[in-house]
Design a protein around this motif. Structure first.
Motif, PDB file in Angstrom:
ATOM      1  N   GLN A  59     -12.216  17.456 -28.536  1.00 11.76           N
ATOM      2  CA  GLN A  59     -10.803  17.372 -28.913  1.00 11.76           C
ATOM      3  C   GLN A  59      -9.961  16.669 -27.858  1.00 11.76           C
ATOM      4  N   LEU A  60      -8.991  15.918 -28.353  1.00 16.73           N
ATOM      5  CA  LEU A  60      -8.028  15.219 -27.515  1.00 16.73           C
ATOM      6  C   LEU A  60      -6.640  15.610 -28.004  1.00 16.73           C
ATOM      7  N   MET A  61      -5.762  16.031 -27.121  1.00 14.25           N
ATOM      8  CA  MET A  61      -4.376  16.358 -27.481  1.00 14.25           C
ATOM      9  C   MET A  61      -3.507  15.146 -27.192  1.00 14.25           C
ATOM     10  N   GLU A  62      -2.622  14.839 -28.131  1.00 11.53           N
ATOM     11  CA  GLU A  62      -1.710  13.707 -27.962  1.00 11.53           C
ATOM     12  C   GLU A  62      -0.293  14.152 -28.284  1.00 11.53           C
ATOM     13  N   VAL A  63       0.652  13.633 -27.519  1.00  9.44           N
ATOM     14  CA  VAL A  63       2.065  13.831 -27.839  1.00  9.44           C
ATOM     15  C   VAL A  63       2.636  12.464 -28.168  1.00  9.44           C
ATOM     16  N   TRP A  64       3.236  12.371 -29.351  1.00  6.57           N
ATOM     17  CA  TRP A  64       3.880  11.147 -29.810  1.00  6.57           C
ATOM     18  C   TRP A  64       5.376  11.385 -29.820  1.00  6.57           C
ATOM     19  N   THR A  65       6.151  10.423 -29.323  1.00  5.19           N
ATOM     20  CA  THR A  65       7.601  10.571 -29.285  1.00  5.19           C
ATOM     21  C   THR A  65       8.273   9.334 -29.882  1.00  5.19           C
ATOM     22  N   SER A  66       9.489   9.540 -30.360  1.00  7.47           N
ATOM     23  CA  SER A  66      10.269   8.418 -30.886  1.00  7.47           C
ATOM     24  C   SER A  66      11.541   8.285 -30.060  1.00  7.47           C
ATOM     25  N   LYS A  67      12.204   7.148 -30.171  1.00  9.96           N
ATOM     26  CA  LYS A  67      13.439   6.915 -29.426  1.00  9.96           C
ATOM     27  C   LYS A  67      14.537   7.893 -29.811  1.00  9.96           C
ATOM     28  N   SER A  68      14.454   8.454 -31.029  1.00  3.06           N
ATOM     29  CA  SER A  68      15.470   9.417 -31.476  1.00  3.06           C
ATOM     30  C   SER A  68      15.277  10.795 -30.837  1.00  3.06           C
ATOM     31  N   GLY A  69      14.137  10.996 -30.146  1.00  2.00           N
ATOM     32  CA  GLY A  69      13.875  12.274 -29.500  1.00  2.00           C
ATOM     33  C   GLY A  69      12.938  13.176 -30.275  1.00  2.00           C
ATOM     34  N   ASP A  70      12.493  12.738 -31.459  1.00  2.00           N
ATOM     35  CA  ASP A  70      11.528  13.533 -32.210  1.00  2.00           C
ATOM     36  C   ASP A  70      10.173  13.460 -31.517  1.00  2.00           C
ATOM     37  N   TRP A  71       9.392  14.544 -31.612  1.00  2.00           N
ATOM     38  CA  TRP A  71       8.063  14.548 -31.022  1.00  2.00           C
ATOM     39  C   TRP A  71       7.069  15.184 -31.984  1.00  2.00           C
ATOM     40  N   THR A  72       5.826  14.764 -31.846  1.00  2.00           N
ATOM     41  CA  THR A  72       4.740  15.255 -32.690  1.00  2.00           C
ATOM     42  C   THR A  72       3.525  15.491 -31.806  1.00  2.00           C
ATOM     43  N   MET A  73       2.923  16.679 -31.923  1.00  4.08           N
ATOM     44  CA  MET A  73       1.695  16.973 -31.195  1.00  4.08           C
ATOM     45  C   MET A  73       0.527  16.855 -32.168  1.00  4.08           C
ATOM     46  N   VAL A  74      -0.472  16.080 -31.762  1.00  5.41           N
ATOM     47  CA  VAL A  74      -1.610  15.773 -32.617  1.00  5.41           C
ATOM     48  C   VAL A  74      -2.901  16.157 -31.888  1.00  5.41           C
ATOM     49  N   VAL A  75      -3.824  16.778 -32.619  1.00  3.23           N
ATOM     50  CA  VAL A  75      -5.170  17.016 -32.105  1.00  3.23           C
ATOM     51  C   VAL A  75      -6.075  15.986 -32.759  1.00  3.23           C
ATOM     52  N   THR A  76      -6.787  15.229 -31.940  1.00  3.43           N
ATOM     53  CA  THR A  76      -7.738  14.252 -32.450  1.00  3.43           C
ATOM     54  C   THR A  76      -9.137  14.778 -32.166  1.00  3.43           C
ATOM     55  N   TYR A  77      -9.937  14.845 -33.220  1.00  2.00           N
ATOM     56  CA  TYR A  77     -11.284  15.389 -33.125  1.00  2.00           C
ATOM     57  C   TYR A  77     -12.311  14.271 -33.014  1.00  2.00           C
ATOM     58  N   ALA A  78     -13.453  14.572 -32.434  1.00  2.00           N
ATOM     59  CA  ALA A  78     -14.530  13.603 -32.271  1.00  2.00           C
ATOM     60  C   ALA A  78     -15.055  13.109 -33.612  1.00  2.00           C
ATOM     61  N   THR A  79     -14.786  13.831 -34.674  1.00  6.37           N
ATOM     62  CA  THR A  79     -15.239  13.453 -36.015  1.00  6.37           C
ATOM     63  C   THR A  79     -14.448  12.289 -36.598  1.00  6.37           C
ATOM     64  N   GLY A  80     -13.328  11.905 -35.937  1.00 13.48           N
ATOM     65  CA  GLY A  80     -12.500  10.812 -36.439  1.00 13.48           C
ATOM     66  C   GLY A  80     -11.312  11.274 -37.256  1.00 13.48           C
ATOM     67  N   THR A  81     -11.021  12.568 -37.206  1.00 14.25           N
ATOM     68  CA  THR A  81      -9.879  13.137 -37.907  1.00 14.25           C
ATOM     69  C   THR A  81      -8.833  13.560 -36.889  1.00 14.25           C
ATOM     70  N   SER A  82      -7.563  13.353 -37.229  1.00 15.05           N
ATOM     71  CA  SER A  82      -6.452  13.806 -36.398  1.00 15.05           C
ATOM     72  C   SER A  82      -5.553  14.703 -37.231  1.00 15.05           C
ATOM     73  N   CYS A  83      -5.023  15.754 -36.593  1.00 16.97           N
ATOM     74  CA  CYS A  83      -4.175  16.717 -37.292  1.00 16.97           C
ATOM     75  C   CYS A  83      -2.883  16.950 -36.509  1.00 16.97           C
ATOM     76  N   ILE A  84      -1.763  16.934 -37.233  1.00 16.08           N
ATOM     77  CA  ILE A  84      -0.480  17.292 -36.625  1.00 16.08           C
ATOM     78  C   ILE A  84      -0.448  18.804 -36.525  1.00 16.08           C
ATOM     79  N   VAL A  85      -0.242  19.327 -35.321  1.00 13.39           N
ATOM     80  CA  VAL A  85      -0.228  20.777 -35.116  1.00 13.39           C
ATOM     81  C   VAL A  85       1.145  21.305 -34.725  1.00 13.39           C
ATOM     82  N   ALA A  86       2.054  20.418 -34.332  1.00 19.42           N
ATOM     83  CA  ALA A  86       3.414  20.842 -33.988  1.00 19.42           C
ATOM     84  C   ALA A  86       4.336  19.634 -34.031  1.00 19.42           C
TER      85      ALA A  86
END
Length: 102
Positions: A59-86
């Protein structure tokens, strides 16, 4: 129990029942193939990857952000699937202060 108390209790239960059944904003996790997830975050939400960290061998944890200040936390799995968790808003990146410059 008096009839009046029974009616009051029943009414209270009917009012509170929908609140007890309300779902959390992340109760339904959104998963997509990683390429598609990244494309949606970039194109639809104007987000860019701000941080990445390894959570384990699969698993890889990623934080994505936008200029408006919104953020998304994503878990990326070795299987090639990513899921938004927060998700949230008002993301702020704290700048480190160099103590030598005061």
């Amino acid at each position: 129990m008096t009839l009046s108390a029974l009616i009051q209790t029943t009414c209270l239960c009917l009012v509170l029942a929908p609140a007890a059944q309300a779902k959390s904003p992340i109760a339904e996790v959104i998963c997509e193939p990683t390429d598609r997830m990244h494309e949606k975050l970039e194109r639809q939400f104007g987000a860019e990857r701000a941080a990445t960290g390894i959570r384990g061998p699969e698993q890889l944890m990623e934080v994505w952000t936008s200029k408006s200040g919104d953020w998304t936390m994503v878990v990326t799995y070795a299987t090639g699937t990513s899921c938004i968790v927060a998700m949230g808003e008002n993301w702020y990146t704290h700048a480190k202060v160099d103590p030598a410059r005061g």
